[in-house]
Each structure stands twice: as structure tokens, then as C-alpha cells.
Scaffold this motif. Sequence first.
Motif, PDB file in Angstrom:
ATOM      1  N   TRP A  10       2.361   2.620  -2.626  1.00  0.00           N
ATOM      2  CA  TRP A  10       2.040   3.458  -3.793  1.00  0.00           C
ATOM      3  C   TRP A  10       0.935   4.432  -3.384  1.00  0.00           C
ATOM      4  O   TRP A  10       1.028   5.650  -3.600  1.00  0.00           O
ATOM      5  CB  TRP A  10       1.605   2.563  -4.960  1.00  0.00           C
ATOM      6  N   ASN A  11      -0.114   3.880  -2.786  1.00  0.00           N
ATOM      7  CA  ASN A  11      -1.210   4.742  -2.347  1.00  0.00           C
ATOM      8  C   ASN A  11      -0.732   5.792  -1.346  1.00  0.00           C
ATOM      9  O   ASN A  11      -1.059   6.972  -1.451  1.00  0.00           O
ATOM     10  CB  ASN A  11      -2.316   3.901  -1.715  1.00  0.00           C
ATOM     11  N   TYR A  12       0.061   5.370  -0.387  1.00  0.00           N
ATOM     12  CA  TYR A  12       0.501   6.302   0.649  1.00  0.00           C
ATOM     13  C   TYR A  12       1.284   7.465   0.044  1.00  0.00           C
ATOM     14  O   TYR A  12       1.004   8.636   0.299  1.00  0.00           O
ATOM     15  CB  TYR A  12       1.357   5.566   1.679  1.00  0.00           C
ATOM     16  N   HIS A  13       2.270   7.152  -0.780  1.00  0.00           N
ATOM     17  CA  HIS A  13       3.095   8.220  -1.344  1.00  0.00           C
ATOM     18  C   HIS A  13       2.295   9.089  -2.316  1.00  0.00           C
ATOM     19  O   HIS A  13       2.644  10.236  -2.549  1.00  0.00           O
ATOM     20  CB  HIS A  13       4.346   7.643  -2.011  1.00  0.00           C
ATOM     21  N   ALA A  14       1.240   8.536  -2.878  1.00  0.00           N
ATOM     22  CA  ALA A  14       0.428   9.318  -3.810  1.00  0.00           C
ATOM     23  C   ALA A  14      -0.567  10.197  -3.087  1.00  0.00           C
ATOM     24  O   ALA A  14      -0.714  11.374  -3.401  1.00  0.00           O
ATOM     25  CB  ALA A  14      -0.315   8.377  -4.756  1.00  0.00           C
ATOM     26  N   SER A  15      -1.249   9.630  -2.108  1.00  0.00           N
ATOM     27  CA  SER A  15      -2.412  10.333  -1.562  1.00  0.00           C
ATOM     28  C   SER A  15      -2.236  10.785  -0.121  1.00  0.00           C
ATOM     29  O   SER A  15      -2.954  11.669   0.334  1.00  0.00           O
ATOM     30  CB  SER A  15      -3.637   9.406  -1.631  1.00  0.00           C
ATOM     31  N   THR A  56       0.824  -1.226   0.000  1.00  0.00           N
ATOM     32  CA  THR A  56       0.000   0.000   0.000  1.00  0.00           C
ATOM     33  C   THR A  56       0.860   1.280   0.000  1.00  0.00           C
ATOM     34  O   THR A  56       0.352   2.368   0.199  1.00  0.00           O
ATOM     35  CB  THR A  56      -1.057   0.061   1.145  1.00  0.00           C
ATOM     36  N   TYR A 107      -9.051  10.340  -7.852  1.00  0.00           N
ATOM     37  CA  TYR A 107      -8.282   9.216  -7.345  1.00  0.00           C
ATOM     38  C   TYR A 107      -9.185   8.240  -6.586  1.00  0.00           C
ATOM     39  O   TYR A 107      -8.737   7.252  -6.046  1.00  0.00           O
ATOM     40  CB  TYR A 107      -7.224   9.829  -6.422  1.00  0.00           C
ATOM     41  N   LEU A 119      -7.647  14.246  -4.324  1.00  0.00           N
ATOM     42  CA  LEU A 119      -8.163  12.881  -4.207  1.00  0.00           C
ATOM     43  C   LEU A 119      -9.412  12.631  -5.047  1.00  0.00           C
ATOM     44  O   LEU A 119      -9.774  11.485  -5.275  1.00  0.00           O
ATOM     45  CB  LEU A 119      -8.433  12.539  -2.742  1.00  0.00           C
ATOM     46  N   MET A 156       5.476  13.885   3.299  1.00  0.00           N
ATOM     47  CA  MET A 156       4.397  12.922   3.547  1.00  0.00           C
ATOM     48  C   MET A 156       3.593  13.282   4.783  1.00  0.00           C
ATOM     49  O   MET A 156       2.386  13.070   4.831  1.00  0.00           O
ATOM     50  CB  MET A 156       4.960  11.495   3.663  1.00  0.00           C
ATOM     51  N   GLN A 182      -3.312  -1.655  -5.839  1.00  0.00           N
ATOM     52  CA  GLN A 182      -3.437  -0.250  -6.193  1.00  0.00           C
ATOM     53  C   GLN A 182      -4.130  -0.054  -7.537  1.00  0.00           C
ATOM     54  O   GLN A 182      -4.965   0.821  -7.693  1.00  0.00           O
ATOM     55  CB  GLN A 182      -2.038   0.365  -6.238  1.00  0.00           C
ATOM     56  N   PHE A 230       4.073   8.504  -8.340  1.00  0.00           N
ATOM     57  CA  PHE A 230       2.974   7.859  -7.600  1.00  0.00           C
ATOM     58  C   PHE A 230       1.601   8.381  -8.019  1.00  0.00           C
ATOM     59  O   PHE A 230       0.848   7.679  -8.654  1.00  0.00           O
ATOM     60  CB  PHE A 230       3.198   7.949  -6.084  1.00  0.00           C
ATOM     61  N   ARG A 231       1.285   9.607  -7.663  1.00  0.00           N
ATOM     62  CA  ARG A 231      -0.001  10.163  -8.094  1.00  0.00           C
ATOM     63  C   ARG A 231       0.108  10.653  -9.541  1.00  0.00           C
ATOM     64  O   ARG A 231      -0.820  10.517 -10.342  1.00  0.00           O
ATOM     65  CB  ARG A 231      -0.372  11.322  -7.175  1.00  0.00           C
TER      66      ARG A 231
END
Lengths: 432, 280
Positions: A127-132, A125, B154, B151, B133, B167, A286-287
Motif C-alpha cells: 500500500w505504501n509503495y504504490h502510494a508513495s 508494505t 503522508y 509526501l 512506479m 499502513q 492507495f494515496r
Amino acid sequence: MESSVEQNPEREMERAFPNDLDWEEIYQRVIYKYSSPHGIQHIKELMYKLEDKGEIIVQHIKPSNNPVEYQTINGNPKKIPTTKLWNHKSCGQCGHIPGYPTSVFWIMNKLETDYVDEPHQTSCTGWNYHASGASNPVALAGVMVRNFWRAYEIDYYPLIHCGTSFGHYKEIRNMLILHDEVRQKLRPIMRKLDMDIVIPEEIVHYSEWLYVNSKRAASHKRYDLSEIKAAVHTPCHVYKLVPDDTIYDPIVYQGRRPAAPTGTVINFGAKPVDYSTWWDCCGFGFRHILTEREFTRSFALFKKVVPAVEEANADVFVTSDTGCVTTLDKSQWVGKAHGYNYNLPVLADAQFAALAMGADPYKIGQIHWHATDVEGFLRKIGVPIQEYKEQFIQYLQDIKEGKAETEFLYKPHRKIDFYLALPDRVQYERPQ
Amino acid sequence: MFELATVKLSLPEDPRYLDMSYAEQGPLPEEMRNLDQLSEKDRKLALEFYQSLASDFRYNEYLRGCLNCGVCTSSCPAAKFYDFGPREMIQYMMRGEYDKIYEFTNEKVWACVQCYTCSMRCPFNNEIAGLIMLLREYAVKFGLESAKQILAPYRRILLTVLTTGNQVTPDMIQPETFADWGPQALEESKNMDVYRKAIPVDLMQRTDIGWHASLQTAVELMTIMIEAGVIESLKNIDKDLYDMIIDIYEERKQFLEEIKEKYQKGELNEEELPDSWLDL
Ligand code: SF4
Ligand code: SF4
């Protein structure tokens, strides 16, 4: 209007650097984390202390994993297990570059490596973390530990396919070891799942595994690569995220760049070629690759592909991560709109190796999922690509009409394995 | 926007406030681009945002010192294409400028591509990408406008990752959304079924998921996401998505418990199980 900083700077200073924090403790943590050359060494010392206290379980690399020892950038030893491996899948590889994991399994079969590939895992997870940003430390640690638990309970050692999972897990492992508060929050969640906090002795990327096996693998080589100039992109999350925990080797630029995947390219007899932006990111973001590709395309093309071709005359781009393969491969076609027609083939190191070893380019290499001219590259090294292609088209047709079954790399799972993670599963999951 | 000539800043005596970022010392600095003054209401929120951030256990560990050398920004891929640079962020953090941190979070922080080049190069060992982050995590937690906007496109991906742990899905590559990947990359989307069927690994044969995880795994993942508060934090961003995920969880959990119970009693007939729980 005056800001509160201007009204009362002292109070704001207090806020920025609170006195009630234990600065000594924070300082010690930072020392552990960063002080070169002992960063990871200290993490490991702490890890074994926690193991002794019964706070965590450490999954050790055993003689049955037949490990070999290499060095990190600081000269510290890192053990790489070579067999009895639990393949930790990558969401992007399985989703969009299927020939990447299938090449890993195919090489494992060739080298008679014992492994399992099972459905009782999620992606990291990351990918999701670094993107969103839609996650948090406890959740990220929970996902990691849950996956590691499944490997631990069947006594297979985790081998991580994705570069981001690898970097991200190194970071989360450090965090779990350094922060009691994260462990305290995580423990009851893991107990709810009948699990405990388990951390593998080493976090290992498949590209490290492939590199340490590359001489052996190259002895099965079917095609000559000596005329091939390969530009290498080492994935950022492999060596920039927790930099002192990946292997280096003097055969690769005098040990000034990570051993993998450049060393694999060398051991397979191709020429690695240098270009000025070797250290730069691929542009994945990522995003960005999903919802802001204007950036991704421009960066991949102008900062990576153009230098690799113009400066180094590369025949192929070799890399070792999900995001990098996707980005470098998929960002080239659109350049045609502005007259940039490079079409430089992009392959994962595992595909590069498997194809050179004679793997079927379509059934195993799954090169038809790539956007760049991989066929052209294969023709160059002497692969009878037309023949393979015709056979594959027939194979697809036969599968469609029910005349042929898929030729699996290992025995398919039982139906129950898609529902429950049963203790007896390992007997059914090993390769034939 | 700031007019160079009209900018009047009264600087406190503290020497940490004196650096290249002020207008008097040079051309319009990045600190002033795209950042406007906050309203009173936003200032309050900005302060709250900063206080939560600074009390996170990672904040003081990740933020060390800063030479203001710009090494981070000079190697930053995002800085080459966006009005964004990590040095700027670290400078605000060093000075505890909560209003600027807040504005930076809303206007700029999403540009970063998380390559960790800055973190590796910083001579002061700041964990810069980690601090970015943190800003993003708290932007989601606080339901900030920028997080909502980012988001929105997304959403499907969030649903996939939080309910299956994957993902992306093979079938998301469609001509209308990924035309820029070119005809070769889109070729498979036409006959996705058979192309996936030809992959020699049974876990990878579906078009709607990268690999087929077990039901137990999906439920365990969702349990972690719920217990660790990730799902709860989505409430502020997208309430419908939150409700959808909770419903899916309840259904799957119940189904899993029934199967487990039958299995333990030795009453489970594998043949009666649907081919895939994903089709339910
Ligand atoms: S590289 Fe480090 S010290 Fe230099 S400006 Fe960036 S954060 Fe500051
Ligand atoms: S991690 Fe972000 S801020 Fe740092 S160099 Fe990469 S894009 Fe720039």
C-alpha cells in the motif's frame, strides 16, 4: 535553445537504447514474463531450477495442506492448499474492516481448518509503495521473504488476505526469480536476520481459498440468498497484476472472469448481476483514499455504485480486497450532498459467506464498522438483526465494566509471543 | 502555456519523432498541457534523472513498444478525472524525451491510481503501471519537489509503516479528517477502545495499530528498510522523519537484544515484561 536531443539525436538515441545492455537477456526475461500462455509456467520452471541449484528455498504445498487444483486464465494448473494455513494479515482489514479477517477465521473454525494467525508478520508494505514510491525492489522483496520465512519455519502455508499483497507478491516473486542482482543484494540482509530466501510454490489469495471451499461452506448456510442480486467487484490487483496467476472456472461467466469472488456468490445461491463497469477500478488509488479523496469518492460513486444499482438493481456489493471494501463502502454517504442517496451495502466475500452461514453480524461480521446499510441487507435475508444488536450493545457494556471477557476465535497468544518469534510457538497458536 | 499559432518545432528526421503529439497535426495535445519548458538547471537534473531511470534493471524490461493506440489511456480511471494519461508517458519514454519525462514526473505522475488496467490491456505488453512506479521511486530518491509535496500530508503514515509494518491505524478515522465517510463510519471513533476490545482476535485489540506485531518483527522490518536503503532515501525528502526513525530503531534494537540474551540464558521472566512494547 535547442535541446540536446536536437543537438545530437544519435547520442540521445544511444542513451535511450544503450548498446552495452544485453538485449538478448532482457528479451528472454520479457518472454518469460509475458508470453502467453506460458508466462507463469516459465517463472515456475526457473524457480525449480534455482531451487535445484540451492539458490532459493521453495516452500512446497504438501499433502498435509490438502490441496485442490484449479486452472488459471491460460489453462495452467494452480494448486490451492485448503488447510494448515498461515494467515498473512492485511493492514487495512485489521485497521478499518475488522470483520473481514474475523469472518475468515470464523469460517476456518467452522470448516475445521488448521491455521495460525501470529504477530510475527508485517504487512506487505505494498500500500505504501504504490502510494508513495518510498521503497525499492530489495526492500519489497525483503519484506515479502521475511514474512514467508515465518510461515516456512513452522511449516504452515501462507494464505494472503489482502488483494494488493497478493498481486504485489506475485510481481515481487517474479522479479526475485528473474533477477539475480536482486537476490545478491537481498541475501546478505536475510542472513543478518538468520533467514534465507524462501518462496512459496504458489502465491494464494484467501478469496481463492474461500472459492474452492465455498460449496462446503455453503452447506452450513442458514439463510436463503436466492432473492439476492449481488454486484461483484473483482479487485484489480488480484487479476490485473500478474494476470495469469489467479484461478478461473467455467461456472463463472464461462471462465471469462476470475473465479473468485463471483463463484463464491454463486455457490452460496445468490444471483450475480452484471453491470457495464465490472472491470473498472474501485477508485482506491492507495494515496488517493488517504489524502486525495475527491477523486476516490467521485470514481467509486459514479463509476461503480451508480452502475451497479441503476443497471443491475444490486442489493449488495461483494468484493474481495481491503481497499475495495473500504472505498466502495465509505464513498457513498457523501453523495447525499448532491442527492445521490444509494447506500448500497458493501461486504467482503468472507463476510458475505460468514453472515449467510449464521455468524453473529456484530461479534464476528463486525458490520458496525461499515458505513453502508448492511443491516438492511441482513434484514432482507431474514437475520434477526435487532436481537443481535441488543445482545451486542449489552456485550460491549459488559466488556467495558469488566463483567465479560472477549469471546476469542482462537486462544490468545502468550506474552512472550509479542516479543520474540520462538520455535515452539506453533503449539500455542493453533485454534482450540 | 503554448499558443498553438506560435509553436515552432524543428523535428529531426527520425520517423519516431513524428506522431500525433505535435501541434501542427491537431488541437492542443496532452503532451503540451501543463508542461512548460525547463530551465537550464532543471534540464541537467532532468537528464540525470532520466539516466538513472533508464539504467534501472526494470526500465528496459517494462518498456516494450508502443502503437500509440491509446488503449491504456482510454481505460485509465485517473485519466477521467485528471490531466493525466499513460500513453503520453510511454510516448516520451519511447523517444527518450528526458525533459518531458521529468516534467511528467513533477506535474502528472502522482495522479495514477495503480489499478494496472493499462498494463493488462496494452497490446504491446508494456508494464505501464510499473513504469509509473519507477518514476515515483526515483522522484523520492532524487528528492524532487513533487515528491516532497505529495509526501508532506503522508508523513505520519510513513512513520507508521516504516516502524511497525502497518499502513493505517484504527484511530486515524477522526471526525475532522474523515467527515466525508459519514456518521456511521465515525461512530466507532467515539468509543474506539471498547469497540476494539470486542474484536475476537487478541492481535487486533489496540486502537493505535491494525495488529500488534512482535517486537522482533518490528526490528527485523526496520533492519530491512535500513539495509535496503529506503530510510536513507528519505533523508532528501524529510530529514526529521529520517532522524526519528533511526532513533526508534536504535532503542528497539537494544531492548530486543536484552530480551533475547535473557531468554537464551534462561533468565527471562515473562511476567516482568511490559504488557505491550508499543507502550514504551
Ligand atoms: S496501450 Fe500500449 S501500445 Fe497502446 S498507447 Fe498505450 S502503451 Fe502504447
Ligand atoms: S495503473 Fe495508473 S495509468 Fe494505468 S490505468 Fe490505472 S490509473 Fe491509469
